[in-house]
Design an enzyme around this catalytic site. Sequence first.
Site, PDB file in Angstrom:
ATOM      1  N   ASN A  79     -33.960 -35.971 -41.758  1.00 13.38           N
ATOM      2  CA  ASN A  79     -33.369 -35.222 -40.711  1.00 13.38           C
ATOM      3  C   ASN A  79     -34.009 -33.796 -40.653  1.00 13.38           C
ATOM      4  OD1 ASN A  79     -31.173 -37.384 -41.318  1.00 13.38           O
ATOM      5  ND2 ASN A  79     -32.192 -37.490 -39.210  1.00 13.38           N
ATOM      6  N   ILE A  86     -33.646 -28.355 -38.602  1.00 14.79           N
ATOM      7  CA  ILE A  86     -32.647 -29.525 -39.115  1.00 14.79           C
ATOM      8  C   ILE A  86     -32.054 -30.348 -37.589  1.00 14.79           C
ATOM      9  CG2 ILE A  86     -30.337 -29.883 -39.604  1.00 14.79           C
ATOM     10  CD1 ILE A  86     -30.408 -26.980 -40.647  1.00 14.79           C
ATOM     11  N   CYS A  87     -32.305 -31.387 -37.545  1.00 11.87           N
ATOM     12  CA  CYS A  87     -31.827 -32.483 -36.604  1.00 11.87           C
ATOM     13  C   CYS A  87     -30.493 -32.782 -36.353  1.00 11.87           C
ATOM     14  CB  CYS A  87     -32.857 -33.642 -36.320  1.00 11.87           C
ATOM     15  SG  CYS A  87     -32.282 -34.825 -35.223  1.00 11.87           S
ATOM     16  N   LEU A  88     -29.521 -31.988 -35.872  1.00  9.04           N
ATOM     17  CA  LEU A  88     -28.180 -32.033 -35.811  1.00  9.04           C
ATOM     18  C   LEU A  88     -27.668 -31.925 -34.624  1.00  9.04           C
ATOM     19  CD1 LEU A  88     -26.017 -32.576 -37.863  1.00  9.04           C
ATOM     20  CD2 LEU A  88     -25.693 -30.160 -38.258  1.00  9.04           C
TER      21      LEU A  88
END
Lengths: 151, 304
Positions: A79, A86-88
């Site tokens: 991620n 950042i994939c959040l």
Amino acid sequence: MAALPRRIIKETQRLMQEPVPGISAVPDDSNARYFHVIVTGPEDSPFEGGLFKLELFLPEDYPMSAPKVRFITKIYHPNIDRLGRICLDILKDKWSPALQIRTVLLSIQALLSAPNPDDPLANDVAELWKVNESEAIRNAKEWTRRYAMDN
Amino acid sequence: MEMSLKTNERVQEELEALEAILMDDISISYNERGCPELIKTTIFPSTANEVDKQYVCVTLEVKLPEEYPDCEPLVQLRNPRGLDDSTINHLYKSIKDKCAENVGQPVIFELIDLIRENLTESNLPTCQCAVCLYGFSEGDSFTKTQCFHYFHSYCLANHLSITKRHFQEEQDKLPAWQKSTKGFQATCPVCREMIECDIDELKTAHPPKELESAQKFEVTNDLRLLQERMRQLFSYQKSKGGIIDIEAEENKLLLITQSSEETASSESTEDPGPSLSNLNDPVLENGVLKKSQRCDVKMNSSDR
């Protein structure tokens, strides 16, 4: 530059006075909206033992908009992409002003414990994580050892 | 055996009385042997049933050991709303005293009464506003959501007008057939429950008082040490090739090959410092800067 909002001052003070275990964040001298961050790799994760540097920036309308956060230290994670992005969800559409610098960094630390290859940002990493998890974990450990150590 | 039966009867009587008084406001769960295990009820201050004037609440959970009432029950306070830690700790202490005084007799109703009295006395939120992180002072205009979270009206208005604007901007980007038919729905910043409020009215509120008198921030020695530590870690990791080189990575993505010498010469061993700082939203893509905007990296490389 406009005066620093009280909330940012309060968060900075609390980060200094009651630091979160495994996380340090310190504002830059020249810009109090820019934070230098270290997140330690969580125990029992492939990132254990690593010290990861991140940068965090509070935009003009913070806390109404999410902070911008990026890894500076290389990390092998499905991620997080090569550029450290950042994939959040809480950094995007799930942002809420009730979240803080500390909760954001805790969420990022939690993401290290719980990689989610079904919602990838780094496609090659996510692919390997799905087809050969043990090899992916070996890579993550190797990257941690090679890049995220302290002197 | 006879003793336990008697105990059971006493408990049964107590629970029946509680159900008769509280009716739907209490839930009792039983274990597989039919013994009562967990009793739950949410307690509000007494405000003569004026629900809008209840600013605090807490859920009481009581676990009954088999020996109860000849031993103390296990008490937990859950989902406190409008109450800070010191208020909760004070409540726990009073609960403990009350339980110790009442060993051998039913105590649950006494506990409910005690908590309700306490809530009635402190029926003003003692927590912080989750948006500005400051407390509520006398004269501050604040809003209680239906989910019992508190905000200065000023702060909530700010949040809602911005989320509404973001929602509108997103909608405007969509083709007609994809647009939402429901319109903007306000949600609570803390728990994301849907909330109903009048943004225009909230907007008329003054900024909170504590916010105006807050102290200034100073760079302390601890902070300097931490900054130094960050710099050292950066240099060390840089020397090990552990720092992401955005420019090089972007070039890889663009499939432009660059000689390793060139890449190395454009690197700096200095911590780049604020690279996100001078930038506004439009130039950021998922939190990373577009190449043309990273002036500091460029500056560092030309310094060398």
